[in-house]
Design an enzyme around this catalytic site. Structure first.
Site, PDB file in Angstrom:
ATOM      1  N   ASN A  32       6.883  -7.829   7.616  1.00 43.41           N
ATOM      2  CA  ASN A  32       8.215  -8.087   7.057  1.00 43.41           C
ATOM      3  C   ASN A  32       9.257  -7.656   8.088  1.00 43.41           C
ATOM      4  OD1 ASN A  32      10.649  -7.933   5.681  1.00 43.41           O
ATOM      5  ND2 ASN A  32       9.792  -7.008   3.836  1.00 43.41           N
ATOM      6  N   CYS A  72      17.030  -7.547   3.513  1.00 41.91           N
ATOM      7  CA  CYS A  72      16.158  -8.729   3.548  1.00 41.91           C
ATOM      8  C   CYS A  72      16.907 -10.019   3.213  1.00 41.91           C
ATOM      9  CB  CYS A  72      14.981  -8.555   2.598  1.00 41.91           C
ATOM     10  SG  CYS A  72      13.958  -7.167   3.076  1.00 41.91           S
ATOM     11  N   HIS A 129      11.823 -15.523   2.387  1.00 44.14           N
ATOM     12  CA  HIS A 129      11.808 -14.270   3.142  1.00 44.14           C
ATOM     13  C   HIS A 129      10.385 -13.729   3.108  1.00 44.14           C
ATOM     14  CE1 HIS A 129      12.112 -10.173   4.258  1.00 44.14           C
ATOM     15  NE2 HIS A 129      11.986  -9.730   3.020  1.00 44.14           N
TER      16      HIS A 129
HETATM   17  O1  UT7 Z   1      11.387  -7.187   1.680  1.00 42.69           O
HETATM   18  C1  UT7 Z   1      12.031  -6.557   0.612  1.00 42.69           C
HETATM   19  C2  UT7 Z   1      11.309  -6.744  -0.619  1.00 42.69           C
HETATM   20  N1  UT7 Z   1      10.062  -6.020  -0.580  1.00 42.69           N
HETATM   21  C3  UT7 Z   1       9.088  -6.409  -1.352  1.00 42.69           C
HETATM   22  O2  UT7 Z   1       9.223  -7.395  -2.031  1.00 42.69           O
HETATM   23  C4  UT7 Z   1       7.841  -5.566  -1.410  1.00 42.69           C
HETATM   24  C5  UT7 Z   1       7.320  -5.544  -2.813  1.00 42.69           C
HETATM   25  N2  UT7 Z   1       6.196  -4.641  -3.030  1.00 42.69           N
HETATM   26  C6  UT7 Z   1       4.981  -4.851  -2.473  1.00 42.69           C
HETATM   27  O3  UT7 Z   1       4.808  -5.742  -1.672  1.00 42.69           O
HETATM   28  C7  UT7 Z   1       3.839  -3.950  -2.908  1.00 42.69           C
HETATM   29  O4  UT7 Z   1       4.262  -3.131  -3.954  1.00 42.69           O
HETATM   30  C8  UT7 Z   1       3.249  -3.067  -1.759  1.00 42.69           C
HETATM   31  C9  UT7 Z   1       2.512  -3.948  -0.786  1.00 42.69           C
HETATM   32  C10 UT7 Z   1       4.359  -2.306  -1.092  1.00 42.69           C
HETATM   33  C11 UT7 Z   1       2.268  -2.055  -2.312  1.00 42.69           C
HETATM   34  O5  UT7 Z   1       1.237  -2.710  -3.028  1.00 42.69           O
HETATM   35  P1  UT7 Z   1       0.840  -2.222  -4.504  1.00 42.69           P
HETATM   36  O6  UT7 Z   1      -0.252  -3.090  -4.931  1.00 42.69           O
HETATM   37  O7  UT7 Z   1       2.103  -2.220  -5.311  1.00 42.69           O
HETATM   38  O8  UT7 Z   1       0.284  -0.769  -4.242  1.00 42.69           O
HETATM   39  P2  UT7 Z   1       0.790   0.651  -4.802  1.00 42.69           P
HETATM   40  O9  UT7 Z   1       2.032   1.090  -4.099  1.00 42.69           O
HETATM   41  O10 UT7 Z   1       0.824   0.611  -6.285  1.00 42.69           O
HETATM   42  O11 UT7 Z   1      -0.381   1.586  -4.341  1.00 42.69           O
HETATM   43  C12 UT7 Z   1      -1.729   1.416  -4.843  1.00 42.69           C
HETATM   44  C13 UT7 Z   1      -2.627   2.408  -4.150  1.00 42.69           C
HETATM   45  C14 UT7 Z   1      -2.130   3.848  -4.211  1.00 42.69           C
HETATM   46  O12 UT7 Z   1      -3.252   4.697  -4.331  1.00 42.69           O
HETATM   47  P3  UT7 Z   1      -3.680   5.289  -5.761  1.00 42.69           P
HETATM   48  O13 UT7 Z   1      -2.503   6.078  -6.247  1.00 42.69           O
HETATM   49  O14 UT7 Z   1      -3.983   4.108  -6.617  1.00 42.69           O
HETATM   50  O15 UT7 Z   1      -4.880   6.117  -5.428  1.00 42.69           O
HETATM   51  C15 UT7 Z   1      -1.502   4.068  -2.863  1.00 42.69           C
HETATM   52  O16 UT7 Z   1      -1.512   5.426  -2.468  1.00 42.69           O
HETATM   53  O17 UT7 Z   1      -2.744   2.112  -2.759  1.00 42.69           O
HETATM   54  C16 UT7 Z   1      -2.408   3.261  -1.981  1.00 42.69           C
HETATM   55  N3  UT7 Z   1      -1.749   2.815  -0.749  1.00 42.69           N
HETATM   56  C17 UT7 Z   1      -2.426   2.517   0.374  1.00 42.69           C
HETATM   57  N4  UT7 Z   1      -3.724   2.561   0.689  1.00 42.69           N
HETATM   58  C18 UT7 Z   1      -4.083   2.171   1.926  1.00 42.69           C
HETATM   59  C19 UT7 Z   1      -0.428   2.603  -0.548  1.00 42.69           C
HETATM   60  N5  UT7 Z   1      -0.215   2.162   0.711  1.00 42.69           N
HETATM   61  C20 UT7 Z   1      -1.446   2.110   1.304  1.00 42.69           C
HETATM   62  C21 UT7 Z   1      -1.866   1.721   2.585  1.00 42.69           C
HETATM   63  N6  UT7 Z   1      -3.200   1.772   2.854  1.00 42.69           N
HETATM   64  N7  UT7 Z   1      -1.005   1.311   3.523  1.00 42.69           N
END
Ligand code: UT7
Length: 336
Positions: free
Chosen positions: A293, A116, A263
């Site tokens: 992204n 990135c 980014h």
């Molecule tokens: O470009 C390089 C740098 N990258 C970044 O900066 C990305 C940084 N991270 C993020 O943007 C976020 O962490 C994400 C968007 C990737 C994820 O969001 P989050 O709020 O951190 O969600 P999480 O991974 O903690 O997941 C929360 C819940 C989980 O369910 P439970 O365990 O709470 O029941 C996941 O299984 O959301 C669930 N989940 C989804 N649900 C529906 C994860 N992905 C999805 C999805 N659709 N696509």
């Protein structure tokens, strides 16, 4: 010592639009979840049934536009810097492919492997070549074909819904006025977090033979892995640090920023930075809603669109900032 200046910008994205609802064909997800957590509404994914696009082909298409807008021809370009994490082949890289596709002379071409942060790193590399007087016009490309390598299932959804395909390119040209163009670039890395956002196999550390021999249905080492919340927390800190470092190096205040192009990792990250630096909506450019992204391509696509929309004017202070896998991060301060 010379400065370098961006004289041409171009972008290319595949035609095929994949909405959040379209993703439900492969995984349990929802438009609401994706928009709320990331800001993304749709992304472009190459459809191999209707398109021959590859990382290099998309990069070459964006580059052609950038070269034309610079008022140059391909024969004026002295060197190619190609940033990607998704090259057409394991080796060689994408730069040499662009040299071939655009039928350029046998000029040098290197690939930059900084995910990135790839475009900011690539810009810095090109800037150094121009500063020393070695080259006059350098093509910097960021291009990604993510869709070919994402896990399209519920297991991979936290990564898969975020990434999109596309390419952006810039021509950097010699600028004799040292108060114009790229004023400074600032690059960082912290390799101890390499595995928090990575694709481990196939690689020499995890070669195809081992993956085949183990034949483990739970092995996901050949899909990208991201520790989302961990990456998020580091991103907001490093984005801010990189911007502050760039401003300080040029005796600028946050009020001097005319346009910030972050980014496009997550709209929530960009909004956090906007608030922290007290920038208005007009001072930050976001297009993650439409493309997701696109990693190394995200900054040059956004920069191209901001310029096309007339949001960047001569004399503006433009700040580029990136953070991603490595971890790597960096910024560039540009006097347009
Ligand atoms: O470009 C390089 C740098 N990258 C970044 O900066 C990305 C940084 N991270 C993020 O943007 C976020 O962490 C994400 C968007 C990737 C994820 O969001 P989050 O709020 O951190 O969600 P999480 O991974 O903690 O997941 C929360 C819940 C989980 O369910 P439970 O365990 O709470 O029941 C996941 O299984 O959301 C669930 N989940 C989804 N649900 C529906 C994860 N992905 C999805 C999805 N659709 N696509």
């Amino acid at each position: 010592m010379y400065n370098s200046k961006i004289t041409g910008l171009g972008k290319y994205v595949p035609e095929n639009v994949v909405t959040n609802d379209d993703l439900k064909e492969w995984m349990e997800t929802s438009d609401e979840w994706i928009q709320e957590r990331t800001g993304i509404k749709e992304r472009r994914w190459i459809d191999p049934k209707t398109s021959d696009d590859t990382t290099s082909i998309m990069g070459a298409k964006a580059a052609e536009i950038a070269i034309e807008r610079a008022g140059l021809t391909k024969d004026d370009i002295d060197f190619i810097v190609f940033a990607t994490l998704s090259p057409d082949m394991y080796f060689p890289g994408g730069g040499v492919r662009v040299q071939e596709i655009l039928e350029m002379d046998t000029i040098g071409a290197i690939d930059v492997r900084n995910q990135c942060s790839g475009f900011v790193y690539g810009l810095s590399v090109a800037d150094q070549f121009i500063k020393t007087g070695m080259y006059k016009h350098v093509l910097v490309i960021g291009s990604e074909n993510h869709s070919g390598g994402l896990e399209r299932s519920t297991r991979g959804r936290n990564v898969t819904v975020i990434f999109g395909d596309g390419a952006g390119a810039a021509v950097l040209s010699r600028e004799e006025d040292n108060s114009k163009g790229i004023l400074s670039t600032h690059l960082h890395s912290e390799g101890k977090y390499a595995k928090e956002l990575a694709l481990e196999g196939p690689s020499t550390g995890r070669w195809v033979d081992a993956i085949m021999e183990e034949n483990d249905p739970d092995d996901v080492s050949y899909y990208p892995y991201m520790n989302g919340q961990f990456v998020f927390k580091h991103a907001v800190v490093r984005f801010s640090e990189a911007i502050v470092e760039g401003l300080q190096a040029n005796n600028l205040q946050k009020e001097d920023i005319d346009m910030l192009i972050p980014h496009q990792a997550n709209l929530r990250i960009a909004q956090f930075i906007q608030k922290k630096f007290r920038l208005s909506d007009d001072q930050v450019y976001n297009n993650i809603m439409r493309y997701g992204n696109t990693t190394a391509a995200s900054i040059p696509i956004a920069l191209t669109e901001a310029w096309e929309e007339g949001k960047i004017k001569e004399g503006d202070n433009v700040v580029l900032a990136a953070f991603g896998s490595g971890f790597t991060w960096g910024s560039a301060i540009i006097k347009w």
